[in-house]
Design a protein around this motif. Structure first.
Motif, PDB file in Angstrom:
ATOM      1  N   ALA A 129       0.841  -1.303   0.205  1.00  0.00           N
ATOM      2  CA  ALA A 129       0.089  -0.071   0.025  1.00  0.00           C
ATOM      3  C   ALA A 129       1.017   1.235   0.019  1.00  0.00           C
ATOM      4  O   ALA A 129       0.671   1.935  -0.907  1.00  0.00           O
ATOM      5  CB  ALA A 129      -1.097  -0.194   1.248  1.00  0.00           C
ATOM      6  N   LEU A 130       2.067   1.340   0.840  1.00  0.00           N
ATOM      7  CA  LEU A 130       2.934   2.509   0.870  1.00  0.00           C
ATOM      8  C   LEU A 130       3.550   2.578  -0.427  1.00  0.00           C
ATOM      9  O   LEU A 130       3.892   3.636  -0.762  1.00  0.00           O
ATOM     10  CB  LEU A 130       3.871   2.163   2.218  1.00  0.00           C
ATOM     11  N   VAL A 131       4.039   1.399  -0.814  1.00  0.00           N
ATOM     12  CA  VAL A 131       4.870   1.641  -2.285  1.00  0.00           C
ATOM     13  C   VAL A 131       4.126   2.229  -3.307  1.00  0.00           C
ATOM     14  O   VAL A 131       4.500   3.317  -3.983  1.00  0.00           O
ATOM     15  CB  VAL A 131       5.570   0.101  -2.468  1.00  0.00           C
ATOM     16  N   SER A 132       2.653   2.015  -3.276  1.00  0.00           N
ATOM     17  CA  SER A 132       1.876   2.322  -4.393  1.00  0.00           C
ATOM     18  C   SER A 132       1.724   3.972  -4.217  1.00  0.00           C
ATOM     19  O   SER A 132       1.766   4.695  -5.066  1.00  0.00           O
ATOM     20  CB  SER A 132       0.445   1.530  -4.617  1.00  0.00           C
ATOM     21  N   LYS A 133       1.512   4.079  -2.797  1.00  0.00           N
ATOM     22  CA  LYS A 133       1.322   5.779  -2.699  1.00  0.00           C
ATOM     23  C   LYS A 133       2.718   6.475  -2.981  1.00  0.00           C
ATOM     24  O   LYS A 133       2.638   7.522  -3.501  1.00  0.00           O
ATOM     25  CB  LYS A 133       1.245   5.957  -1.051  1.00  0.00           C
ATOM     26  N   LEU A 137       2.928   9.328  -5.741  1.00  0.00           N
ATOM     27  CA  LEU A 137       3.480  10.894  -5.441  1.00  0.00           C
ATOM     28  C   LEU A 137       4.867  11.187  -6.300  1.00  0.00           C
ATOM     29  O   LEU A 137       4.759  12.537  -6.691  1.00  0.00           O
ATOM     30  CB  LEU A 137       3.958  11.130  -3.985  1.00  0.00           C
ATOM     31  N   GLU A 138       5.580  10.033  -6.666  1.00  0.00           N
ATOM     32  CA  GLU A 138       6.580  10.430  -7.165  1.00  0.00           C
ATOM     33  C   GLU A 138       6.426  10.676  -8.905  1.00  0.00           C
ATOM     34  O   GLU A 138       7.068  11.518  -9.561  1.00  0.00           O
ATOM     35  CB  GLU A 138       7.668   9.227  -7.414  1.00  0.00           C
ATOM     36  N   GLU A 150       8.179  16.575   4.595  1.00  0.00           N
ATOM     37  CA  GLU A 150       8.432  15.707   5.735  1.00  0.00           C
ATOM     38  C   GLU A 150       7.507  14.418   5.634  1.00  0.00           C
ATOM     39  O   GLU A 150       8.171  13.533   6.007  1.00  0.00           O
ATOM     40  CB  GLU A 150       8.026  16.595   7.112  1.00  0.00           C
ATOM     41  N   GLU A 151       6.014  14.544   5.313  1.00  0.00           N
ATOM     42  CA  GLU A 151       5.459  13.278   5.369  1.00  0.00           C
ATOM     43  C   GLU A 151       5.977  12.443   4.294  1.00  0.00           C
ATOM     44  O   GLU A 151       6.050  11.123   4.342  1.00  0.00           O
ATOM     45  CB  GLU A 151       4.049  13.891   4.984  1.00  0.00           C
ATOM     46  N   TYR A 152       6.404  12.949   3.056  1.00  0.00           N
ATOM     47  CA  TYR A 152       6.938  12.036   1.958  1.00  0.00           C
ATOM     48  C   TYR A 152       8.335  11.412   2.627  1.00  0.00           C
ATOM     49  O   TYR A 152       8.310  10.179   2.233  1.00  0.00           O
ATOM     50  CB  TYR A 152       7.436  12.870   1.030  1.00  0.00           C
ATOM     51  N   GLN A 153       8.922  11.833   3.390  1.00  0.00           N
ATOM     52  CA  GLN A 153      10.302  11.483   3.816  1.00  0.00           C
ATOM     53  C   GLN A 153       9.819  10.503   4.870  1.00  0.00           C
ATOM     54  O   GLN A 153      10.479   9.149   4.873  1.00  0.00           O
ATOM     55  CB  GLN A 153      11.066  12.610   4.477  1.00  0.00           C
ATOM     56  N   CYS A 156       8.976   7.293   2.932  1.00  0.00           N
ATOM     57  CA  CYS A 156      10.106   6.593   2.484  1.00  0.00           C
ATOM     58  C   CYS A 156      10.670   5.720   3.528  1.00  0.00           C
ATOM     59  O   CYS A 156      11.070   4.664   3.403  1.00  0.00           O
ATOM     60  CB  CYS A 156      11.112   7.341   1.977  1.00  0.00           C
ATOM     61  N   ASP A 157      10.887   6.223   4.923  1.00  0.00           N
ATOM     62  CA  ASP A 157      11.521   5.782   5.814  1.00  0.00           C
ATOM     63  C   ASP A 157      10.745   4.343   6.216  1.00  0.00           C
ATOM     64  O   ASP A 157      11.099   3.284   6.518  1.00  0.00           O
ATOM     65  CB  ASP A 157      11.690   6.666   7.171  1.00  0.00           C
ATOM     66  N   ARG A 158       9.326   4.550   6.260  1.00  0.00           N
ATOM     67  CA  ARG A 158       8.510   3.447   6.702  1.00  0.00           C
ATOM     68  C   ARG A 158       8.490   2.212   5.545  1.00  0.00           C
ATOM     69  O   ARG A 158       8.549   0.997   6.065  1.00  0.00           O
ATOM     70  CB  ARG A 158       7.119   3.867   6.662  1.00  0.00           C
ATOM     71  N   VAL A 159       8.644   2.631   4.448  1.00  0.00           N
ATOM     72  CA  VAL A 159       8.782   1.768   3.512  1.00  0.00           C
ATOM     73  C   VAL A 159       9.932   0.864   3.315  1.00  0.00           C
ATOM     74  O   VAL A 159      10.110  -0.354   3.487  1.00  0.00           O
ATOM     75  CB  VAL A 159       8.904   2.411   1.898  1.00  0.00           C
TER      76      VAL A 159
END
Length: 190
Positions: A129-133, A137-138, A150-153, A156-159
């Motif tokens: 789910a996070l990879v697709s988000k 965004l990219e 910051e939310e995007y960063q 990325c950390d969570r992915v």
């Protein structure tokens, strides 16, 4: 291993159900049911693992399993039974199968294994789910915007964190059964 795991032990032999519960309650929260009707009354979304005897008077374990699945509970179900498995098990919606007599170590290990599969499965679902988000965004935002968000960063950390956990789980799977179990779980979700 999640410490707050809730387990329901179902067996019409009360002494055996109580013994299994005693073995498991040092690690997890355990409830017992001594017949199929009682098992269904005690079922809830918070029950993560059900240890279920197949041969019980009244509602059999097979019928209890079917009703648990029909009601939409996503609990892991381990059949713990004196009945040797036959081909009818192919269509049954359980996660694992133990033939009695069962040792304390076997019981703890199987609960651990099915609980790990649940964690692994939810990690994988969150990861995709996070990879697709992230990919979305990219494709929509400029690199500069992404770098300053910051939310995007955090995303990325969570992915990265989930990717490492999923890899670690896969590398920790020691047997064919571990793989088969994990991937059957994933396929049953879709």
């Amino acid at each position: 291993m999640s410490d707050d795991l809730e387990i329901l032990v179902v067996d019409d032999e009360a002494r055996l159900a109580d013994l299994f519960a005693a073995w498991l309650q040092s690690e997890w929260t355990v409830d017992t049911a001594y017949d199929g009707e009682q098992a269904l009354e005690k079922m809830s979304d918070s029950v993560e693992v059900v240890l279920l005897d197949r041969r019980m008077p009244g509602l059999s374990g097979d019928e209890v399993l079917e009703r648990i699945r029909d009601a939409g509970y996503e609990s892991r179900v381990v059949m713990v039974t004196a009945v040797d498995p036959d081909f009818e098990i192919i269509e049954m919606g359980f996660d694992d199968y133990l033939v009695k007599p069962v040792s304390k170590d076997e019981l703890i290990e199987i609960v651990d294994n099915v609980a790990d599969r649940t964690e692994y499965e939810s990690d994988i679902q969150e990861y995709y789910a996070l990879v697709s988000k992230k990919a979305l965004l990219e494709s929509e935002k400029a690199d500069r915007e992404l770098a300053n968000n910051e939310e995007y960063q955090d995303l990325c950390d969570r992915v990265e964190e989930l990717e490492a956990r999923v890899d670690e789980t896969v590398s920790g799977m020691s047997s064919h059964d571990d793989f088969v179990g994990a991937f059957q779980d994933l396929q049953s979700e879709h």
